[in-house]
Design a protein around this motif. Structure first.
Motif, PDB file in Angstrom:
ATOM      1  N   LEU A   1      37.003  28.416  46.800  1.00  0.00           N
ATOM      2  CA  LEU A   1      36.886  29.403  46.201  1.00  0.00           C
ATOM      3  C   LEU A   1      35.414  29.554  45.491  1.00  0.00           C
ATOM      4  CD1 LEU A   1      40.130  28.829  43.930  1.00  0.00           C
ATOM      5  CD2 LEU A   1      39.675  30.750  45.379  1.00  0.00           C
ATOM      6  N   GLU A   2      35.102  30.625  45.213  1.00  0.00           N
ATOM      7  CA  GLU A   2      33.757  30.950  44.470  1.00  0.00           C
ATOM      8  C   GLU A   2      33.802  31.535  43.115  1.00  0.00           C
ATOM      9  OE1 GLU A   2      32.067  33.324  47.743  1.00  0.00           O
ATOM     10  OE2 GLU A   2      32.014  31.711  49.098  1.00  0.00           O
ATOM     11  N   GLY A   3      32.768  31.408  42.649  1.00  0.00           N
ATOM     12  CA  GLY A   3      32.660  32.037  41.121  1.00  0.00           C
ATOM     13  C   GLY A   3      32.900  33.400  41.248  1.00  0.00           C
ATOM     14  N   ASN A   4      32.597  34.452  42.055  1.00  0.00           N
ATOM     15  CA  ASN A   4      33.013  35.552  42.137  1.00  0.00           C
ATOM     16  C   ASN A   4      34.482  35.907  42.220  1.00  0.00           C
ATOM     17  OD1 ASN A   4      32.909  35.028  45.013  1.00  0.00           O
ATOM     18  ND2 ASN A   4      31.184  36.719  44.982  1.00  0.00           N
ATOM     19  N   ASP A   5      35.229  35.121  42.739  1.00  0.00           N
ATOM     20  CA  ASP A   5      36.598  35.181  43.034  1.00  0.00           C
ATOM     21  C   ASP A   5      37.463  35.212  41.652  1.00  0.00           C
ATOM     22  OD1 ASP A   5      36.661  35.057  45.762  1.00  0.00           O
ATOM     23  OD2 ASP A   5      36.498  32.889  45.720  1.00  0.00           O
ATOM     24  N   VAL A   6      36.973  34.980  40.552  1.00  0.00           N
ATOM     25  CA  VAL A   6      37.362  34.636  39.206  1.00  0.00           C
ATOM     26  C   VAL A   6      38.207  36.169  38.976  1.00  0.00           C
ATOM     27  CG1 VAL A   6      37.269  34.080  36.714  1.00  0.00           C
ATOM     28  CG2 VAL A   6      36.455  32.676  38.527  1.00  0.00           C
ATOM     29  N   ASP A   7      37.389  37.152  38.996  1.00  0.00           N
ATOM     30  CA  ASP A   7      37.883  38.312  38.747  1.00  0.00           C
ATOM     31  C   ASP A   7      38.952  38.857  39.270  1.00  0.00           C
ATOM     32  OD1 ASP A   7      35.918  38.912  36.708  1.00  0.00           O
ATOM     33  OD2 ASP A   7      34.223  39.844  38.218  1.00  0.00           O
ATOM     34  N   ILE A   8      39.008  38.722  40.705  1.00  0.00           N
ATOM     35  CA  ILE A   8      39.776  39.027  41.507  1.00  0.00           C
ATOM     36  C   ILE A   8      41.373  38.144  40.894  1.00  0.00           C
ATOM     37  CG2 ILE A   8      41.093  38.924  44.014  1.00  0.00           C
ATOM     38  CD1 ILE A   8      38.192  39.077  44.905  1.00  0.00           C
ATOM     39  N   ILE A   9      41.274  36.804  41.035  1.00  0.00           N
ATOM     40  CA  ILE A   9      42.374  36.010  40.615  1.00  0.00           C
ATOM     41  C   ILE A   9      42.769  36.643  39.251  1.00  0.00           C
ATOM     42  CG2 ILE A   9      43.040  33.531  39.993  1.00  0.00           C
ATOM     43  CD1 ILE A   9      40.629  32.698  41.930  1.00  0.00           C
ATOM     44  N   PHE A  10      41.902  36.784  38.290  1.00  0.00           N
ATOM     45  CA  PHE A  10      42.364  37.116  36.922  1.00  0.00           C
ATOM     46  C   PHE A  10      43.111  38.473  37.036  1.00  0.00           C
ATOM     47  CE2 PHE A  10      41.608  38.930  32.490  1.00  0.00           C
ATOM     48  CZ  PHE A  10      42.045  38.119  31.921  1.00  0.00           C
ATOM     49  N   SER A  11      42.865  39.504  37.784  1.00  0.00           N
ATOM     50  CA  SER A  11      43.712  40.800  38.006  1.00  0.00           C
ATOM     51  C   SER A  11      44.928  40.351  38.197  1.00  0.00           C
ATOM     52  CB  SER A  11      42.919  41.450  38.828  1.00  0.00           C
ATOM     53  OG  SER A  11      43.017  41.155  40.196  1.00  0.00           O
ATOM     54  N   HIS A  12      45.474  39.398  38.784  1.00  0.00           N
ATOM     55  CA  HIS A  12      46.983  38.879  39.244  1.00  0.00           C
ATOM     56  C   HIS A  12      47.378  37.928  38.391  1.00  0.00           C
ATOM     57  CE1 HIS A  12      46.303  41.547  42.731  1.00  0.00           C
ATOM     58  NE2 HIS A  12      45.187  40.708  43.009  1.00  0.00           N
ATOM     59  N   TRP A  13      46.597  37.108  37.976  1.00  0.00           N
ATOM     60  CA  TRP A  13      47.115  35.708  37.350  1.00  0.00           C
ATOM     61  C   TRP A  13      47.850  35.734  36.369  1.00  0.00           C
ATOM     62  CZ3 TRP A  13      46.561  31.644  40.187  1.00  0.00           C
ATOM     63  CH2 TRP A  13      46.418  30.470  39.523  1.00  0.00           C
ATOM     64  N   ASN A  14      47.759  36.814  35.548  1.00  0.00           N
ATOM     65  CA  ASN A  14      48.865  36.743  34.142  1.00  0.00           C
ATOM     66  C   ASN A  14      49.893  37.571  34.334  1.00  0.00           C
ATOM     67  OD1 ASN A  14      47.217  34.688  32.646  1.00  0.00           O
ATOM     68  ND2 ASN A  14      45.768  36.643  32.140  1.00  0.00           N
ATOM     69  N   ASN A  15      50.280  37.817  35.468  1.00  0.00           N
ATOM     70  CA  ASN A  15      51.581  38.622  36.012  1.00  0.00           C
ATOM     71  C   ASN A  15      52.708  37.505  35.839  1.00  0.00           C
ATOM     72  OD1 ASN A  15      53.846  39.502  37.122  1.00  0.00           O
ATOM     73  ND2 ASN A  15      52.538  40.817  38.914  1.00  0.00           N
ATOM     74  N   TYR A  16      53.628  37.537  34.962  1.00  0.00           N
ATOM     75  CA  TYR A  16      54.643  36.694  34.824  1.00  0.00           C
ATOM     76  C   TYR A  16      55.525  36.602  36.282  1.00  0.00           C
ATOM     77  CZ  TYR A  16      58.515  33.715  33.283  1.00  0.00           C
ATOM     78  OH  TYR A  16      59.367  32.621  33.146  1.00  0.00           O
TER      79      TYR A  16
END
Length: 191
Positions: A12-27
């Motif tokens: 993982l790289e720092g710029n992956d955070v935005d991509i992960i965040f766009s999905h992460w809080n989906n219950y």
């Protein structure tokens, strides 16, 4: 990177955070991960930093799953954790494909086979174990298709959506994986 047929496993790289965040809080996605609680972007930035440090120290391998045929986008995560370099075993901790539309298309199996090939044929582990909720028949079927064997049930271990759920313990030995799949062809794998 470690390449399968449809995916590549990469750090993982720092710029992956935005991509992960766009999905992460989906219950629907998070409920099956170690913590169903929502995370902030700062939380995920720290997670990527900590996982990168663990990767460098070889105490955990936390990979981004990248689609390699068309979009080359980050589509999920998977990790090997609790690695014992003496006993040569590890556990699969988190494993998810972010978008429901990408599930059931072979990405999960390709990810698991690529991860197991890395574990057994690159870093020479002997056994990989995991826990999966017993009602998750689709995941259990995937793991069985990748040579995992049911080793027992831990009763009512998980509390999910207002009820207690059993958890199935599964593992795969290197020899069982090699007997079934051999050593998978390597692309541009660099450790």
């Amino acid at each position: 990177m470690f390449s399968g047929k449809y995916i590549r496993l990469r750090r993982l790289e720092g710029n992956d955070v935005d991509i992960i965040f766009s999905h992460w809080n989906n219950y629907e996605l998070r409920q099956y991960l170690p913590s169903p609680l929502p995370s902030s972007k700062d939380d995920l930035t720290e997670l990527v930093r900590v996982k990168d440090k663990s990767f460098r120290e070889r105490s955990e391998f936390f990979f981004g799953i990248e689609e390699c045929c068309t979009s080359k986008e980050l589509i999920g995560i998977v990790n090997l954790e609790s690695i014992s370099w003496i006993s040569r075993h590890a556990f699969i901790g988190s494993f998810c494909i972010f978008k429901p539309s990408l599930r059931g298309k072979g990405y999960g199996k390709d990810t698991m086979l690529t991860l197991l090939d890395f574990a057994f044929n690159v870093i020479d582990l002997h056994v990989i174990a995991l826990m999966v909720e017993s009602h998750n028949k689709q995941a259990i079927g995937l793991y069985e298709d990748c040579s995992f064997t049911n080793r027992g049930t831990m009763r009512e271990l998980v509390y999910r959506n207002g009820k207690r759920c059993d958890v199935t313990m599964m593992d795969v030995l290197k020899k069982d994986f090699i007997d079934r799949y051999g050593i998978l062809p390597k692309g541009e794998n660099v450790f």
